[in-house]
Design an enzyme around this catalytic site. Structure first.
Site, short mmCIF file in Angstrom:
data_model
loop_
_atom_site.label_atom_id
_atom_site.label_comp_id
_atom_site.label_asym_id
_atom_site.label_seq_id
_atom_site.Cartn_x
_atom_site.Cartn_y
_atom_site.Cartn_z
N GLY A 16 1.65 5.37 -8.86
CA GLY A 16 0.33 4.74 -8.83
C GLY A 16 -0.41 5.11 -7.57
O GLY A 16 0.12 5.77 -6.67
N VAL A 23 1.76 5.93 -4.35
CA VAL A 23 3.14 5.46 -4.37
C VAL A 23 3.93 6.38 -5.28
O VAL A 23 3.53 6.62 -6.43
CB VAL A 23 3.25 4.00 -4.86
N ASP A 139 -4.59 -9.82 0.22
CA ASP A 139 -5.00 -8.99 -0.92
C ASP A 139 -4.21 -9.36 -2.16
O ASP A 139 -3.70 -8.49 -2.87
CB ASP A 139 -4.82 -7.50 -0.59
#
Length: 623
Positions: A16, A23, A139
């Site tokens: 991703g 990643v 986040d």
């Protein structure tokens, strides 16, 4: 793909991408296992100065903050942070079979309120652990929540919070690693006080958690708009859109999404509210009633001694067996002594009614459990009403798979993306080149149960074998509703080559004395008889043998197959040294095997072995 990071981690494929970079799934050559690597990426190669420095510092801070929560059941473990080409890489736990909450909602639709509450409890637990250490996440959003199979087989039972990339410890005076003009976070999930430049607090993380759970239960964010600026404006100025599917979760969402942080619940209050949704009060009260002390009952509630034995039809199922409803979660009915024959007759009548109701429920489950072929987290599909092939027309098999069947897999695009068309290879490597083999069959009570639990159960049933092979993945072939009986009421658990065929039988289906057609079927702790440099046979470790397989490593992408053999022995001695496995370095040395298959698919895997320096056989004198 194929790059070697820090001389140890081989990048396999990208998992991703995000604001900080990519990643990757990577192979740790030293420990022979899979890890996840976060790579810092700058879209502009010329990017430098304070922003570059701040992003590098943020990566280091992420590793430090997440490592402080190592071992927490709901936080992705961070193993290390390292430097490569002047930039940090974060080495993290690879969570096999995981899907993030955003993708799950996008593919399967909004979740039930109780399921959202369960996820919320896990994330809240992770956030609270961080808050107790003074670390704010900053986040929290659906894309940063991973759902993965747990040890019990539930496909989304494990909940993990990831990406501490913009986390901060405000009480320590730690730099925030951001430019003054940059608002860090995700629009639509920021707390109002953060959107207006206020100091981060734990209450801001709880606001973001409320936005995340709203998205999970409604399928859309509470402040989702056409632009980021519009979303930030809505967070500050507007109320969240009314929730239509939240049910019991609605009041919790409203309290978490309060504009004033002082009006939001504490973590303990939010935990209590979510727990009541996961375990409703009526259910808790019913459980409490079953625990009542018999001595506290009123006189008319005490059964007269001695009670007559219940008739055979009403006896509970023996321990270890299942009653007619237990397989579907109902459990056996409680056994209460009969005070008088008329009551016993009425109880038998109620028992017959209960059995009739259960039979209807079971019939409905079987009739409505339409599923289709599934690989890990494919979205649900519909099932037809008539009879059909066991796994659906797209798979192409007319008969049920059996344990040990070798298969050929025809992927229409990228491997393990979409549905492959399968066919049998009766010779298992005789004339064709098999892509994999059925290693287990897992039974289910219904097609719906097979769809829900089959993939996770296959992951668990094949885990040990996959850990012993170099480059394979599990794949679950789940029966459709129409084909459930034809499939033997079972999900077929395949082990397939991750990047190419396996060339022959795997694991216990290999015959002792047989020669390896390719290194793809060699597994850790195999004992080999080596009559020549080009032939290796599988033999029992109880008889004289020449080598033992210890593990695997990979050569660089630019090494041609013609030079592989010259480089493989030194690579194995460096990355999989026999001394690490207890073999005396003065007696034993590293060996290796390579085959062209791993060069054709670009993985360049090498099988690392141990052998005697004097060329003698090994039997009974190892560690």
């Amino acid at each position: 793909m194929g790059r070697v990071v820090a001389g140890r981690y081989v990048l396999l494929n990208r998992l991703g991408s995000g604001g900080m970079g990519h990643v990757w799934l990577a192979h740790d050559q030293r420990l022979a296992c899979e890890v996840a690597l976060k790579e810092i990426v700058f879209r502009d190669p010329a990017e430098a100065g304070p922003e570059r420095e701040s992003r590098v510092a943020r990566a280091r801070a992420e590793a430090r903050h997440a490592a402080g929560l190592r071992g927490h059941p709901h936080v992705v473990t961070v193993h290390d942070v390292l430097e490569h080409d002047g930039l940090p890489w974060i080495v993290m736990e690879y969570v096999a079979g995981a899907v993030d909450l955003r993708d799950l909602v996008r593919t399967r639709g909004p979740l039930a309120p109780a399921e959202c509450a369960r996820i919320g409890l896990a994330v809240l637990d992770a956030l609270t652990a961080g808050h107790e250490r003074g670390v704010l996440h900053r986040d929290v959003k659906p894309a940063n929540i991973l759902l993965a199979p747990d040890r019990g087989g539930a496909p989304y039972g494990r909940v993990l919070l990831t990406d501490y990339g913009i986390s901060v410890q405000p009480d320590t005076g730690e730099p925030r690693y951001t430019l003054a003009s940059v608002l860090v976070g995700t629009a639509g999930y920021l707390a109002p006080e953060r959107a207006t430049g206020g100091t981060p607090t734990p209450a801001a993380d709880l606001f973001s958690l409320g936005c995340t759970l709203y998205h999970a239960v409604e399928g859309v964010g509470p402040f989702e708009r056409e632009s980021h600026l519009a979303e930030i404006t809505a967070v500050v100025m507007e109320e969240p859109r009314p929730a239509l599917r939240a049910g019991a979760l609605g009041p919790v969402l409203r309290s978490l999404l309060a504009k004033d942080p002082g009006q939001r619940p504490t973590a303990a209050e939010a935990e209590a509210a979510l727990s009541r949704i996961v375990t409703p009060q009526a259910q808790a009260d019913a459980y409490a009633r079953t625990q009542t002390d018999l001595g506290s009952q009123p006189p008319w509630g005490v059964p007269p001694p001695p009670p007559p034995p219940p008739p055979p039809p009403d006896r509970p199922a023996p321990r270890g067996s299942r009653g007619p409803g237990e397989a579907y979660g109902f459990g056996p009915p409680p056994v209460v002594p009969d005070p008088a024959p008329p009551v016993r007759r009425r109880r038998r009548e109620r028992s017959r009614v209960l059995r009739a109701v259960l039979a209807g429920v079971l019939g409905a489950v079987l009739a409505l459990g339409g599923v289709w072929y599934a690989v890990a987290h494919l979205p649900e599909g519909g099932g037809g009403g008539g009879s059909g092939p066991p796994y659906g027309g797209g798979v192409g098999l007319s008969k049920a798979l059996r344990e040990g069947d070798c298969v050929l897999a025809d992927w229409s695009g990228e491997r393990f993306r979409g549905v492959p068309r399968l066919s049998l290879d009766p010779g298992c490597g005789g004339r064709a080149v098999p892509d994999g083999q059925v290693m287990a069959l897992v039974e289910a009570a219904s097609a719906d149960e097979a769809r829900r639990l089959g993939p996770a159960r296959c992951e668990e049933r094949t885990r040990e074998l996959r850990d012993r092979l170099a480059d394979v993945r599990a794949l679950a072939v789940v029966p459709t509703e129409d084909g459930f009986r034809a499939a033997g009421r079972s999900t077929a658990c395949l082990v397939l080559g991750a990047n190419g065929p396996v060339y022959g039988p795997l694991g216990p289906h290999r015959a002792l004395g047989s020669a390896f057609a390719d290194t793809a079927t060699m597994q850790k702790r195999d004992c080999l008889e080596v009559p020549s440099n080009r032939v290796a046979r599988l033999v029992s470790c109880d008889v004289p043998h020449d080598e033992v397989v210890l593990g695997f490593t990979r050569l660089a992408a630019d090494v041609p197959f013609g030079r592989a053999h010259a480089q493989s022995d030194p690579a194995c001695g460096r990355e999989v040294p026999p001394g690490d496995f207890g073999f005396d370095p003065s007696v034993y040395t590293a060996g290796s095997w390579t085959s062209e298959g791993h060069w054709k698919n670009g993985t360049h895997f090498v099988v690392c072995t141990v052998r005697k320096q004097n060329g003698g056989t090994m039997e009974g004198d190892g560690p």
